[in-house]
Design an enzyme around this catalytic site. Structure first.
Site, mmCIF file in Angstrom:
data_model
loop_
_atom_site.group_PDB
_atom_site.id
_atom_site.type_symbol
_atom_site.label_atom_id
_atom_site.label_comp_id
_atom_site.label_asym_id
_atom_site.label_seq_id
_atom_site.Cartn_x
_atom_site.Cartn_y
_atom_site.Cartn_z
ATOM 1 N N THR A 132 0.815 -1.208 0.000
ATOM 2 C CA THR A 132 0.000 0.000 0.000
ATOM 3 C C THR A 132 0.852 1.263 0.000
ATOM 4 O O THR A 132 1.992 1.240 0.477
ATOM 5 C CB THR A 132 -0.902 -0.013 1.258
ATOM 6 O OG1 THR A 132 -1.456 1.275 1.465
ATOM 7 C CG2 THR A 132 -0.119 -0.360 2.516
ATOM 8 N N ASP A 133 0.266 2.362 -0.481
ATOM 9 C CA ASP A 133 0.956 3.661 -0.399
ATOM 10 C C ASP A 133 1.043 4.157 1.046
ATOM 11 O O ASP A 133 1.803 5.086 1.338
ATOM 12 C CB ASP A 133 0.262 4.708 -1.286
ATOM 13 C CG ASP A 133 -1.204 4.953 -0.942
ATOM 14 O OD1 ASP A 133 -1.731 4.299 -0.015
ATOM 15 O OD2 ASP A 133 -1.820 5.816 -1.598
ATOM 16 N N GLU A 134 0.254 3.555 1.950
ATOM 17 C CA GLU A 134 0.209 4.074 3.323
ATOM 18 C C GLU A 134 1.532 3.887 4.056
ATOM 19 O O GLU A 134 1.780 4.527 5.073
ATOM 20 C CB GLU A 134 -0.960 3.440 4.091
ATOM 21 C CG GLU A 134 -2.274 3.688 3.364
ATOM 22 C CD GLU A 134 -3.528 3.365 4.159
ATOM 23 O OE1 GLU A 134 -3.481 3.401 5.394
ATOM 24 O OE2 GLU A 134 -4.556 3.096 3.513
ATOM 25 N N TYR A 158 -1.849 -0.440 11.047
ATOM 26 C CA TYR A 158 -1.963 -1.124 9.742
ATOM 27 C C TYR A 158 -0.757 -0.801 8.863
ATOM 28 O O TYR A 158 -0.077 -1.707 8.359
ATOM 29 C CB TYR A 158 -3.268 -0.702 9.039
ATOM 30 C CG TYR A 158 -3.276 -1.030 7.553
ATOM 31 C CD1 TYR A 158 -3.271 -2.353 7.115
ATOM 32 C CD2 TYR A 158 -3.279 -0.015 6.586
ATOM 33 C CE1 TYR A 158 -3.271 -2.665 5.756
ATOM 34 C CE2 TYR A 158 -3.270 -0.315 5.224
ATOM 35 C CZ TYR A 158 -3.266 -1.636 4.815
ATOM 36 O OH TYR A 158 -3.250 -1.939 3.478
ATOM 37 N N LYS A 162 2.283 -3.225 7.400
ATOM 38 C CA LYS A 162 2.551 -3.411 5.969
ATOM 39 C C LYS A 162 3.986 -2.989 5.649
ATOM 40 O O LYS A 162 4.675 -3.642 4.851
ATOM 41 C CB LYS A 162 1.557 -2.614 5.114
ATOM 42 C CG LYS A 162 0.138 -3.124 5.120
ATOM 43 C CD LYS A 162 -0.042 -4.530 4.559
ATOM 44 C CE LYS A 162 0.196 -4.619 3.065
ATOM 45 N NZ LYS A 162 -0.128 -5.964 2.531
HETATM 46 P P1 NAD Z 1 -9.415 -7.516 2.408
HETATM 47 O O1 NAD Z 1 -9.384 -7.249 3.866
HETATM 48 O O2 NAD Z 1 -10.679 -7.282 1.638
HETATM 49 O O3 NAD Z 1 -9.019 -9.051 2.120
HETATM 50 C C1 NAD Z 1 -7.976 -9.692 2.782
HETATM 51 C C2 NAD Z 1 -8.121 -11.197 2.545
HETATM 52 O O4 NAD Z 1 -7.027 -11.858 3.196
HETATM 53 C C3 NAD Z 1 -9.407 -11.789 3.124
HETATM 54 O O5 NAD Z 1 -9.987 -12.667 2.195
HETATM 55 C C4 NAD Z 1 -8.925 -12.539 4.365
HETATM 56 O O6 NAD Z 1 -9.732 -13.651 4.694
HETATM 57 C C5 NAD Z 1 -7.529 -12.954 3.928
HETATM 58 N N1 NAD Z 1 -6.626 -13.198 5.065
HETATM 59 C C6 NAD Z 1 -6.461 -12.408 6.171
HETATM 60 N N2 NAD Z 1 -5.539 -12.961 6.980
HETATM 61 C C7 NAD Z 1 -5.113 -14.100 6.380
HETATM 62 C C8 NAD Z 1 -4.154 -15.088 6.713
HETATM 63 N N3 NAD Z 1 -3.466 -15.023 7.876
HETATM 64 N N4 NAD Z 1 -3.950 -16.118 5.861
HETATM 65 C C9 NAD Z 1 -4.657 -16.208 4.705
HETATM 66 N N5 NAD Z 1 -5.577 -15.308 4.341
HETATM 67 C C10 NAD Z 1 -5.797 -14.257 5.163
HETATM 68 O O7 NAD Z 1 -8.207 -6.693 1.805
HETATM 69 P P2 NAD Z 1 -8.022 -6.058 0.349
HETATM 70 O O8 NAD Z 1 -8.553 -4.683 0.352
HETATM 71 O O9 NAD Z 1 -8.481 -7.020 -0.667
HETATM 72 O O10 NAD Z 1 -6.424 -5.930 0.302
HETATM 73 C C11 NAD Z 1 -5.618 -6.978 -0.240
HETATM 74 C C12 NAD Z 1 -4.161 -6.565 -0.144
HETATM 75 O O11 NAD Z 1 -3.960 -5.349 -0.862
HETATM 76 C C13 NAD Z 1 -3.697 -6.286 1.289
HETATM 77 O O12 NAD Z 1 -2.383 -6.777 1.428
HETATM 78 C C14 NAD Z 1 -3.710 -4.770 1.396
HETATM 79 O O13 NAD Z 1 -2.744 -4.316 2.313
HETATM 80 C C15 NAD Z 1 -3.347 -4.378 -0.022
HETATM 81 N N6 NAD Z 1 -3.855 -3.073 -0.481
HETATM 82 C C16 NAD Z 1 -5.171 -2.743 -0.317
HETATM 83 C C17 NAD Z 1 -5.640 -1.520 -0.801
HETATM 84 C C18 NAD Z 1 -7.092 -1.126 -0.696
HETATM 85 O O14 NAD Z 1 -7.456 0.018 -1.022
HETATM 86 N N7 NAD Z 1 -7.997 -2.014 -0.276
HETATM 87 C C19 NAD Z 1 -4.752 -0.630 -1.431
HETATM 88 C C20 NAD Z 1 -3.404 -1.010 -1.574
HETATM 89 C C21 NAD Z 1 -2.982 -2.243 -1.094
HETATM 90 P P1 TYD Z 2 -10.736 3.858 4.314
HETATM 91 O O1 TYD Z 2 -11.689 3.404 3.261
HETATM 92 O O2 TYD Z 2 -10.834 3.255 5.675
HETATM 93 O O3 TYD Z 2 -9.271 3.722 3.690
HETATM 94 P P2 TYD Z 2 -7.835 4.236 4.293
HETATM 95 O O4 TYD Z 2 -8.011 4.707 5.685
HETATM 96 O O5 TYD Z 2 -7.010 2.997 4.209
HETATM 97 O O6 TYD Z 2 -7.405 5.329 3.357
HETATM 98 O O7 TYD Z 2 -10.905 5.429 4.475
HETATM 99 C C1 TYD Z 2 -10.723 6.315 3.386
HETATM 100 C C2 TYD Z 2 -10.835 7.723 3.925
HETATM 101 O O8 TYD Z 2 -12.182 7.937 4.353
HETATM 102 C C3 TYD Z 2 -9.961 7.966 5.140
HETATM 103 O O9 TYD Z 2 -9.457 9.312 5.083
HETATM 104 C C4 TYD Z 2 -10.904 7.830 6.315
HETATM 105 C C5 TYD Z 2 -12.239 8.305 5.748
HETATM 106 N N1 TYD Z 2 -13.439 7.676 6.330
HETATM 107 C C6 TYD Z 2 -14.489 8.476 6.803
HETATM 108 O O10 TYD Z 2 -14.431 9.729 6.752
HETATM 109 N N2 TYD Z 2 -15.585 7.857 7.325
HETATM 110 C C7 TYD Z 2 -15.694 6.509 7.422
HETATM 111 O O11 TYD Z 2 -16.735 5.987 7.946
HETATM 112 C C8 TYD Z 2 -14.633 5.684 6.907
HETATM 113 C C9 TYD Z 2 -14.700 4.189 6.971
HETATM 114 C C10 TYD Z 2 -13.526 6.317 6.359
#
Ligand code: NAD
Ligand code: TYD
Length: 355
Positions: A132-134, A158, A162
């Site tokens: 992630t960019d975070e 988080y 990461k």
């Molecule tokens: P998500 O929470 O929707 O899905 C995570 C999945 O991993 C779930 O299916 C969960 O059951 C599985 N999981 C959790 N712990 C596990 C373990 N110990 N062993 C096996 N499986 C396990 O997350 P997502 O949004 O799909 O993100 C996927 C990846 O992409 C993550 O690594 C996250 O850090 C990264 N990412 C997410 C975003 C975003 O905006 N959602 C952006 C950049 C990177």
């Molecule tokens: P989120 O979807 O949790 O992603 P991340 O924190 O990983 O960027 O949140 C996106 C943005 O929206 C973040 O600045 C937090 C804000 N947010 C709210 O304002 N209200 C909410 O209920 C949630 C879940 C997020």
């Protein structure tokens, strides 16, 4: 074949579905099925011999070693993680267990397997870590977007977990020669997004007539990318990325949270107008800010474009319209994920949160 971890979650499921829509290389999908993992995301693959689902933990070294030995994947793509910042604030332990210890155990199992391959298979093998960019921390309003050289300054449990996993992946390359790739992507949105995150939460709350909770002043900026564009970037990096490199993934779509919520409300006003004729934006409610809330993320994805020719296919306007339409077309999916555990989370996070 490829091994995908976390392939029942939001991005992993989109990745598996797109992968098998574009080719026939089989996928072994290892997922722990936490609250965020959902077999229904993969229902369209029921009976499809190209997809094998295994319910298990990336931290289960014996299980992973056995899967690798039996299935002989040519690549591992690691999506498995705890992924929600607010949950990491309430309970960081699970984030360290999966994102740090789990990644360590996965790397060790993969290293042992890779070490036993013949020279050609070793050279062709890839471990792609999805991050992630975070990890880069928070930007001031006029700072340039994050490049791959930006210092790591994670601010939440988080992002710290990461960042730790990214460092482990890097070290396993430098120390052991494991052929790794890392992608650092901005905020995703799209189908199958669990409604604890901003965009799907706003859609489902709006439709249910509930408040739309904006943390703080709503002027925090995120850089949004349609999930299928993230998946195409991962496929491209897997195919042609330089071993040991990291690639930032983003679509140059920086937007303040409040704008996002108004856009979602505007689309719902058009596609599913409220019975009283009023706008859904009337449901916007300001609530207590997130502790340590990062103000701004922005991704500079020029390396990926320059080296690998990747570009997103969707603009924010096209992607967010598809997303809202998907939620309107899939009320059963939404109802099924709003389990008791989901309702408990919403209660924990939002009860008494008014600003
Ligand atoms: P998500 O929470 O929707 O899905 C995570 C999945 O991993 C779930 O299916 C969960 O059951 C599985 N999981 C959790 N712990 C596990 C373990 N110990 N062993 C096996 N499986 C396990 O997350 P997502 O949004 O799909 O993100 C996927 C990846 O992409 C993550 O690594 C996250 O850090 C990264 N990412 C997410 C975003 C975003 O905006 N959602 C952006 C950049 C990177
Ligand atoms: P989120 O979807 O949790 O992603 P991340 O924190 O990983 O960027 O949140 C996106 C943005 O929206 C973040 O600045 C937090 C804000 N947010 C709210 O304002 N209200 C909410 O209920 C949630 C879940 C997020």
């Amino acid at each position: 074949m490829i091994l995908v971890t976390g392939g029942a979650g939001f991005i992993g499921a989109n990745f598996v579905l797109d992968w098998l829509a574009q080719g026939d290389e089989p996928v072994l999908n290892l997922d722990k099925l936490t609250y965020a993992g959902n077999r229904e995301n993969l229902a369209s693959l029921d009976g499809d011999a190209r997809h094998t689902f295994v319910h298990g933990d990336i931290g289960d070294s014996a299980l992973v070693a056995d899967l690798l030995a039996r299935h002989q994947p040519r690549a591992v793509i690691n999506f498995a993680a705890e992924s929600h910042v607010d949950r990491s604030i309430h309970g960081p332990e699970a984030f360290i267990q999966t994102n740090v210890v789990g990644t360590l155990r996965l790397l060790e199992a993969v290293r042992a397997y890779w070490g036993g391959l013949n020279a050609d298979a070793q050279a062709a093998f890839r471990f792609l870590h999805v991050s992630t960019d975070e990890v880069y921390g928070s930007l001031a309003p006029t700072d340039p977007a994050f490049t791959e050289d930006h210092v790591f300054e994670p601010n939440s449990p988080y992002s710290a977990s990461k960042a730790a996993s990214d460092h482990l992946v890097r070290a396993w390359h430098h120390t052991y020669g494991l052929p790794v790739l890392t992608t650092n992507c901005s905020n995703n949105y799209g189908p199958y997004h669990f409604p604890e995150k901003l965009i799907p939460l706003m859609i489902v709350n709006a439709l249910a007539g509930k408040p739309l909770p904006i943390y703080g002043d709503g002027q925090q900026v995120r850089d949004w990318l349609y999930v299928k564009d993230h998946c195409s970037a991962i496929r491209r990096v897997l195919e042609a990325g330089r071993v040991g490199e990291t690639y930032n993934v983003g679509g140059w779509n920086e937007k303040p949270n409040l704008d996002i919520v108004h856009t979602v409300c505007g689309l719902l006003d058009e596609l599913r107008p409220r019975a009283d004729g009023q706008s859904y934006s009337g449901q916007i409610t300001y609530v207590k800010d997130r502790p340590g809330h990062d103000r701004r993320y922005a991704i500079d994805a020029r390396k990926l474009e320059r080296e690998l020719g990747w570009k997103p296919a969707e603009t924010f306007d096209t992607g967010i319209r598809k997303t809202v339409q998907w939620y309107l077309a899939n009320p059963e999916w939404v109802a099924h994920v709003q389990s008791g555990a989901y309702r408990d989370w919403v209660q924990t996070q939002y009860a008494g949160a008014s600003a």
